[in-house]
Design a protein around this motif. Sequence first.
Motif, mmCIF file in Angstrom:
data_model
loop_
_atom_site.group_PDB
_atom_site.id
_atom_site.type_symbol
_atom_site.label_atom_id
_atom_site.label_comp_id
_atom_site.label_asym_id
_atom_site.label_seq_id
_atom_site.Cartn_x
_atom_site.Cartn_y
_atom_site.Cartn_z
ATOM 1 N N ALA A 426 0.708 -1.186 -0.250
ATOM 2 C CA ALA A 426 0.039 -0.041 0.169
ATOM 3 C C ALA A 426 0.841 1.107 0.035
ATOM 4 N N ARG A 427 1.956 1.228 0.456
ATOM 5 C CA ARG A 427 2.914 2.525 0.252
ATOM 6 C C ARG A 427 3.024 3.130 -1.063
ATOM 7 N N GLY A 428 2.777 2.550 -2.308
ATOM 8 C CA GLY A 428 2.476 3.305 -3.355
ATOM 9 C C GLY A 428 1.162 3.510 -3.826
ATOM 10 N N ALA A 429 0.293 3.208 -3.114
ATOM 11 C CA ALA A 429 -1.002 3.761 -3.637
ATOM 12 C C ALA A 429 -1.256 4.891 -3.738
ATOM 13 N N LEU A 430 -2.317 5.284 -4.599
ATOM 14 C CA LEU A 430 -2.605 6.682 -4.739
ATOM 15 C C LEU A 430 -3.206 7.016 -3.569
ATOM 16 N N PRO A 431 -2.988 8.388 -3.136
ATOM 17 C CA PRO A 431 -3.371 8.791 -1.825
ATOM 18 C C PRO A 431 -4.872 9.085 -1.663
ATOM 19 N N SER A 432 -5.420 9.258 -0.705
ATOM 20 C CA SER A 432 -6.955 9.442 -0.431
ATOM 21 C C SER A 432 -6.935 10.787 -0.367
ATOM 22 N N ASN A 433 -8.238 11.393 -0.733
ATOM 23 C CA ASN A 433 -8.607 12.672 -0.569
ATOM 24 C C ASN A 433 -7.971 13.452 0.664
ATOM 25 N N PHE A 434 -8.131 12.633 1.758
ATOM 26 C CA PHE A 434 -7.703 13.288 3.035
ATOM 27 C C PHE A 434 -6.281 13.618 2.991
ATOM 28 N N ASP A 435 -5.361 12.482 2.533
ATOM 29 C CA ASP A 435 -4.074 12.733 2.745
ATOM 30 C C ASP A 435 -3.489 13.573 1.483
ATOM 31 N N CYS A 436 -4.314 13.808 0.470
ATOM 32 C CA CYS A 436 -3.858 14.818 -0.704
ATOM 33 C C CYS A 436 -4.073 16.181 0.027
ATOM 34 N N ASP A 437 -5.314 16.440 0.664
ATOM 35 C CA ASP A 437 -5.405 17.799 1.201
ATOM 36 C C ASP A 437 -4.567 18.093 2.289
ATOM 37 N N TYR A 438 -4.417 16.831 3.354
ATOM 38 C CA TYR A 438 -3.701 17.286 4.430
ATOM 39 C C TYR A 438 -2.221 17.559 4.186
ATOM 40 N N ALA A 439 -1.458 16.783 3.219
ATOM 41 C CA ALA A 439 -0.175 16.942 2.926
ATOM 42 C C ALA A 439 0.067 18.350 2.086
ATOM 43 N N TYR A 440 -1.038 18.614 1.471
ATOM 44 C CA TYR A 440 -1.012 19.868 0.639
ATOM 45 C C TYR A 440 -0.923 21.105 1.413
ATOM 46 N N VAL A 441 -1.850 20.979 2.282
ATOM 47 C CA VAL A 441 -1.701 21.983 3.400
ATOM 48 C C VAL A 441 -0.559 22.160 4.344
ATOM 49 N N LEU A 442 -0.056 20.939 4.553
ATOM 50 C CA LEU A 442 1.433 21.115 5.391
ATOM 51 C C LEU A 442 2.527 21.695 4.532
ATOM 52 N N GLY A 443 2.467 21.467 3.321
ATOM 53 C CA GLY A 443 3.176 22.119 2.163
ATOM 54 C C GLY A 443 3.202 23.679 2.526
ATOM 55 N N HIS A 444 1.974 24.094 2.409
ATOM 56 C CA HIS A 444 1.786 25.623 2.522
ATOM 57 C C HIS A 444 2.229 26.198 3.841
ATOM 58 N N VAL A 445 2.114 25.334 5.119
ATOM 59 C CA VAL A 445 2.237 25.680 6.507
ATOM 60 C C VAL A 445 3.650 25.743 6.678
ATOM 61 N N CYS A 446 4.550 24.778 5.818
ATOM 62 C CA CYS A 446 5.894 24.899 5.744
ATOM 63 C C CYS A 446 6.616 26.419 5.473
ATOM 64 N N TYR A 447 6.111 26.945 4.324
ATOM 65 C CA TYR A 447 6.422 28.096 3.785
ATOM 66 C C TYR A 447 6.035 29.085 4.833
ATOM 67 N N HIS A 448 4.725 29.189 5.571
ATOM 68 C CA HIS A 448 4.578 30.150 6.356
ATOM 69 C C HIS A 448 5.595 30.140 7.521
ATOM 70 N N ILE A 449 6.190 28.921 7.940
ATOM 71 C CA ILE A 449 7.163 28.696 8.940
ATOM 72 C C ILE A 449 8.497 29.541 8.431
ATOM 73 N N ILE A 450 8.762 29.310 6.998
ATOM 74 C CA ILE A 450 9.831 29.722 6.616
ATOM 75 C C ILE A 450 10.016 31.160 6.488
#
Length: 611
Positions: A426-450
């Motif tokens: 399952a490690r290479g599975a297409l991510p769920s909508n939740f994981d897509c959203d959560y990961a994308y949001v965390l990426g944006h949060v990283c920029y705010h930290i920067i």
Amino acid sequence: MGNEMSPLQKHRAEYRPELPPWLQGTAVKVEYGDAAIAADGADAHVIRRAFPHTYGQRLAHFLPKTANAPDATVITEHPAVRVGVVFSGRQSPGGHNVIWGLYNAINSHNPSSELIGFLGGTDGLFAQKTLEITEEVFSSYKNQGGYYMLGRTRDQIRTTEQVKAAMTTCQALKLDTLVIIGGVTSNTDAAQLAETFAESKCSTKVVGVPVTLNGDLKNQFVETTVGFDTICKVNSQLISNVCTDALSAEKYYYFIRLMGRKASHVALECALQSHPNMVLLGEEVAASKLTISDITKQICDAVQARAEKDKYHGVVLIPEGLVESIPELYALLQEIHGLHDKGVSIENISSHLSPWASALFDFLPPFIRKQLLLHPESDDSAQLSQIETEKLLAQLVETEINKRLEEGTYKGKKFNAICHFFGYQARGALPSNFDCDYAYVLGHVCYHIIAAGLNGYMATVTNLKSPVDQWKCGAAPITSMMTVRGWSRGPTASQIGKPAVHMASVDLKGKAYELLRQNSSSLLMEDIYKNPGPLQFEGPGADAKPISLCVEDRDYMGRIKQLQEYLEKVKNIVKPGCSQDVLKAALSSMAHVTEMLTIMSSPSYSGQATI
């Protein structure tokens, strides 16, 4: 994978993750809370001593520009930045979306900024093997599984040489920030790297992102990790298919081992989603000090009880870390590892075991003996993915059932077992909508930290069980998530070792575990199997979130902010000149609250609430 994409992959690439309002626009508004401390006060002095530059930093809350927060800082100037990103640790669905969110955030604030990926994980970081990430480069990786855009190798930045190599790379490439994507080990390394950079006056800041399929990077600031939802949904479908097969054939017992290493979060979540007859949680076994014989008897008793109702089939879930939760097997592994450390060859280890360990070793089937002798992982744990605990239990149960048949204490039919390991498929599975959203949001949060110039922080998103527009975004110092303990598990673990972000075990007092236990009897006897179906991207189930996340109430960052608002209201109400009654009421209430909190914060307090 190349450029060949299936129609579904192409369709997934078109999915656009949502952003909460506080991350929209081109301004960054940050409100700082109080200094964050270690959850266990007894560890605080050790962590402070080990991390003098990064311990005790303040929490950061990212707010929308329109939020009423007079003390907040609004950052409107966004100079071009050079940011490096590295996958550290085992691949997890959603990892690519962290980079996508980070890339979009960086470029929306200043198109002249650069995002540099390191090829081959931390080895690529040390060797300065880079890939400049552009829209063209990234276009085929949006909402895709795995880590194949950059890859990964070793999952550590730990030795003096490795830390020095990482610093050399950051300085040579003139990176403003290094973003490390990974789990507990990777984020521990990120904290150490941030501290070393600060001590050495290296200008590069370090930011961590919680991405691990095991779901064991969980604490007061982190509700769940990227990848956990996808892994559990993919495995739950497989389990439910097996349940349906068992119910159809009515003559097989399926023993299914799931990934999860030392914590059983995946097994618990999959049990809640698919309703197998039994699930053995490592935390339960460790807490009850169940021996291999106890576990075998427990399963056999269940088989016998079902046979009395003319049911000769069933499904049993086993976390891969169970072997380290069984006291005598864990002690045997420790003894074997000690001999490895002394340089004893695999062929000679069995002859060097103590008498009790040798007796246990000889009792075990040959295939398990061979697997137990494998060299341990880098964190000193056994190679859990290679130890077929499900086959061991199936064999022991079959032997015991046959014995009961001969003795006449079991009146059922012959016991038939089929074993599976639903491991890393399952490690290479297409991510769920939740994981897509959560990961994308965390990426944006990283920029705010920067943009806020923070070092040694982890990107956090809380209130995750609510819709995306209600998620709360912030950052917490990684040192505030650390504890000090040895690597050994269980109550005998002594307060030794270096501060680290340790994996979180399943909370046996938590609501998710309570939900499982409330239904354990009916799950065992009534075959109320539940099939969630394949991972959904649209329609029913597409926006479902982990059950264990939804039943808990874990918006820690939101509560911290709410407490600050209450304290501010008290300060505004109780001012010089207020009435005696108001002052008396405030003093009485605050005296009671502080007394209670002092008791609960004491190291000797044993009834403390879990997060």
